[in-house]
Write an enzyme that holds these catalytic residues in place. Structure first.
Site, PDB file in Angstrom:
ATOM      1  N   HIS A  72       0.980  -1.067   0.569  1.00 54.51           N
ATOM      2  CA  HIS A  72       0.016   0.226  -0.170  1.00 54.51           C
ATOM      3  C   HIS A  72       0.890   1.094  -0.127  1.00 54.51           C
ATOM      4  O   HIS A  72       0.678   2.187  -0.469  1.00 54.51           O
ATOM      5  CB  HIS A  72      -0.901   0.291   1.327  1.00 54.51           C
ATOM      6  CG  HIS A  72      -1.574  -1.338   1.568  1.00 54.51           C
ATOM      7  ND1 HIS A  72      -2.189  -1.665   2.831  1.00 54.51           N
ATOM      8  CD2 HIS A  72      -2.110  -2.133   0.550  1.00 54.51           C
ATOM      9  CE1 HIS A  72      -3.487  -2.711   2.615  1.00 54.51           C
ATOM     10  NE2 HIS A  72      -2.697  -3.089   1.266  1.00 54.51           N
ATOM     11  N   CYS A  91       0.593  -0.812 -19.114  1.00 57.78           N
ATOM     12  CA  CYS A  91       0.236  -0.871 -17.858  1.00 57.78           C
ATOM     13  C   CYS A  91       1.882  -1.726 -17.143  1.00 57.78           C
ATOM     14  O   CYS A  91       1.217  -2.944 -17.177  1.00 57.78           O
ATOM     15  CB  CYS A  91      -1.245  -0.490 -17.440  1.00 57.78           C
ATOM     16  SG  CYS A  91      -1.106   0.076 -15.874  1.00 57.78           S
TER      17      CYS A  91
END
Length: 747
Positions: free
Chosen positions: A364, A677
């Protein structure tokens, strides 16, 4: 413990304090201390070995061995009995040292006449600083009282070493936390930053480890523990009914806080002459040494709990910690063991860089750091024990290097590198509005990745043509409860407003694996990267997926909308996800809400299986984005979080590029828009080769668009493709050497 032993220990510590208080150079202090210890323990020899560097111990003072051996005798970590104590962080106590496994005789010291040996690690909070050794001619084991006294003395030596008590003329040592230090970690977010250390959890410094009055110290300890117990009980009361894992951690805290054994050991340390905070640190150092040796995950977790509780207790005793009100330094670079996304967002763009001891490339914190374009280095082992607030620090996110308190030559080289980077950015600014069109007339669409509103202001200045990936999970990860439909609709609408006439591809919630929502119980899976994650969670628990799709439809409010489903591994998963979209559209129709003027749904191709999906999938899906980070690790069976293997496999490997080319060919046949991506899209040479394989859209972090566009505009894709084909025909494993040679020849 016998009163005599307590008294002798306190007497020794009192004499040590007198020696340390004298206005003398570091070497003189060390010499006096070895004499004091030898006479107090009743041995012929006392020696102090300190680390010269991470792998080398040096004899820094001795009473009983040859004086000329001081600062001349060195040994490697693990070498001899002294090296064994340092490596294992465990005491060696033997009546017959020469017969011990690993014994190494040092002839220059004259130690051959000494039979008995007791070595005690000098350590502070898991950081090994050296070894305290006593030896005697008589063959005997040192008693438990003697060993315990040596442990207490070693604790004081560790604190004094930390405070620089042994530096100065003749000591041949520089103070800890003043020496230059270099840490080699892993790259999580590229970029370079120069600034000053800001510790997320400031270290507690024990300035006086030797007690004046043991009873006063015990009272201080009892009061601090009572305060600690109250605070833990309050935290536990507030957590009841909430997250079960948090409750379990706090219950473990309460168990330790009420442990009579823990309190008794610290009181014994105080009886030996330590202050309350020094006693806490002594037990914490022992726990950290055990934690480093523990292989059982449960035991490691419990020792980690005790470690955290000890930090809280130390802050209670000293008043030091994160709430001291200290001002953040200029150009702060955050140093932490680890950090959550919400805490990192609280710092925001004030930070110039981040260095973590733990972390991962998919964590995160990494996602937020990339969103904020802050250089991030992970796995910088032991930097939190080495760095102090305000220290000068250089962070090279490209190489994964961190220079703490660097010398002038390192600073000069670093600034030269950053100046070259700044000059390159100026060149990239001149082509910002120009297309990424190659010399042979092929145009590649360059898009940016985003995940926070903070990303969107960089859209115009980056030169990106739109947002190729907007990660919607960050809004979930930084919250303690599920966001509502209306709140999400407002957020997504704001994202589209900020993008203006440029397109945004919203990826639905990609949770699981390393992205566990704070308000959802983590799944106990042996291999979460291959487990219950992304679209698998969305289809098994469709409530959140439906809510998110409805929020996206409402956010569009009549504007075009692109939605992409993550981690699609087979055609049926896409059909099921698209069916959920159809249900959401029908619901919005019934409610009379405005529908998007143009709706396109796509899939992220992150598993090799989808590359071999039925032709019907390629005909039906409205666009595909190759998720390069996950696809590469699955293609090569190499976990990208595992430093041992993740760098062994190259994006420009012939097999991988051929697989990418096959996907591009299938998409060309069905006229399905295709993009790539991931990290490799933002690396100029990799981006060039992907374009040569047929990719005409690449999505990357904003800072990469300039370098990628610059190389594409100066390259001929057909020539690059010829170079790649020649390398394939030769049987090269990777096309990288051939492509780099071609680019060098092109200047």
């Amino acid at each position: 413990m016998p009163e005599r032993s307590d008294s002798e220990s306190r007497k020794l510590l009192g004499r040590l304090r007198e020696a340390l208080a004298e206005d003398s150079a570091g070497q003189a202090r060390l010499d006096k201390i070895t004499k004091l210890i030898a006479s107090s323990i009743g041995t012929e020899v006392c020696s102090i070995y300190l680390f010269r560097d991470a792998e080398t111990l040096e004899l820094c003072a001795t009473e009983g061995l040859k004086a000329e051996a001081v600062h001349q005798t060195r040994m490697r970590l693990g070498e001899g009995l002294v090296g064994r104590v340092a490596k294992s962080a465990r005491i060696v106590n033997t009546a017959d040292a020469p017969s011990e496994k690993g014994f190494r005789y040092m002839p220059e010291t004259g130690e051959e006449i000494y039979s008995s040996f007791c070595g005690v690690p000098i350590q502070r909070l898991g950081e090994q600083l050296g070894v305290l050794v006593v030896q005697s001619k008589a063959s005997r084991d040192f008693s438990s009282d003697e060993v315990y006294a040596l442990e207490v003395v070693a604790m004081v030596l560790a604190e004094m070493t930390e405070l620089g008590a042994f530096v100065g003329e003749g000591a041949a040592l520089s103070p800890l936390h003043q020496r230059p230090a270099m840490f080699k970690g892993g790259t999580a977010q590229e970029g370079a930053a120069e600034g000053h250390v800001w510790l997320h959890e400031p270290r507690v410094v024990v300035t006086n480890p030797i007690a004046d009055d043991p009873e006063v110290e015990k009272q201080r300890l009892t009061k601090a523990i009572e305060d600690l117990r109250v605070s833990v009980d309050e935290l536990l009361a507030g957590a009841q009914g909430g997250d079960k894992d948090q409750v379990q951690v706090l219950e473990a805290y309460r168990m330790f806080a009420n442990s009579k054994g823990w309190l008794r050991r610290m009181e014994q340390d105080i009886d030996q002459g330590l202050t309350a905070e020094a006693a806490v640190e002594k037990e914490q150092s022992t726990a950290r040494a055990r934690m480093a040796q523990a292989t059982d995950a449960y035991l490691r977790d419990r020792l980690h709990d005790l470690d955290d509780l000890s930090n809280r207790l130390l802050r209670n005793l000293t008043g030091q910690g994160s709430d001291t009100g200290a001002d953040m330094p200029e150009n702060p670079i955050l140093i932490a063991r680890n950090i959550g996304p919400a805490e990192l967002l609280d710092y925001g763009r004030k930070l110039k860089g981040i260095v973590l001891e733990e972390g991962s490339v998919g964590s995160h914190a990494t996602i937020v750091a990339r969103a904020l374009a802050i250089p991030l280095v992970i796995h910088a082992d032991k930097i939190t024990t080495e760095a102090l607030n305000g220290d000068m620090i250089l962070v090279d996110g490209d190489e994964g290097h961190v220079h703490l308190r660097p010398d002038d030559t390192v600073v000069t080289a670093f600034r030269d590198k950053t100046a070259m980077r700044a000059n390159a950015q100026e060149r990239y600014a001149s082509i910002r509005e120009k297309p990424a069109t190659t010399l042979d007339g092929e145009t590649v669409s360059l898009l940016m990745n985003a995940g926070l509103m903070a990303d969107l202001p960089s859209l115009p200045s980056s030169g990106a043509e739109g947002v190729g990936l907007f990660r919607t999970e960050l809004q979930f990860l930084i919250r303690n409860q599920m966001p509502g439909r209306t709140e999400l609709a407002e957020l997504y609408s704001h994202v589209m407003d900020s993008a203006g006439d440029k397109s945004v591809v919203f990826r639905t919630l990609d949770i699981g694996s390393d992205k566990v929502l704070p308000f959802m119980a983590p799944q106990d899976e042996p291999n979460p990267a291959l487990g219950w994650r992304a679209i698998r969670v969305g289809l098994d628990k469709p409530g959140v997926l439906r809510m998110q799709l409805q929020a996206l439809l409402r956010a569009a409010n009549g504007r075009p909308l692109k939605v992409m489903f993550p981690f699609i591994a087979q055609y049926d998963e896409y059909k099921a996800a698209r069916a959920e979209m159809d249900k959401a559209i029908e619901r919005e129709k019934r409610l009379g809400h405005k529908l998007p003027s143009d709706l396109k749904t796509g899939a992220m191709l992150e598993t090799p299986s989808l590359g071999f999906a039925p032709q019907k999938f390629f005909e039906e899906v409205e666009f595909i984005s190759i998720g390069g980070n996950d696809l590469k690790q699955f293609f090569f069976a190499a976990d990208r979080e595992n430093e041992r293997v993740r760098k062994r496999y190259d994006t420009l490997n012939v097999s991988f590029l051929s697989f990418i080319e096959g996907i591009a060919n299938r998409c060309n046949t069905t006229k399905t828009p295709l993009s790539f991506c991931g990290e490799d899209a933002g690396r100029p040479v990799e981006a060039l080769c992907l374009a040569a394989m047929g990719l005409r859209a690449l999505s990357m972090r904003p800072a990469s668009i300039g370098p990628v566009k610059s190389l594409l505009r100066r390259s001929n894709l057909s020539e690059v493709r010829d170079v790649i084909n020649e390398a394939r025909n030769r049987g090269d494993q990777s096309v990288r050497p051939a492509v780099m040679e071609y680019l060098a020849n092109q200047g």
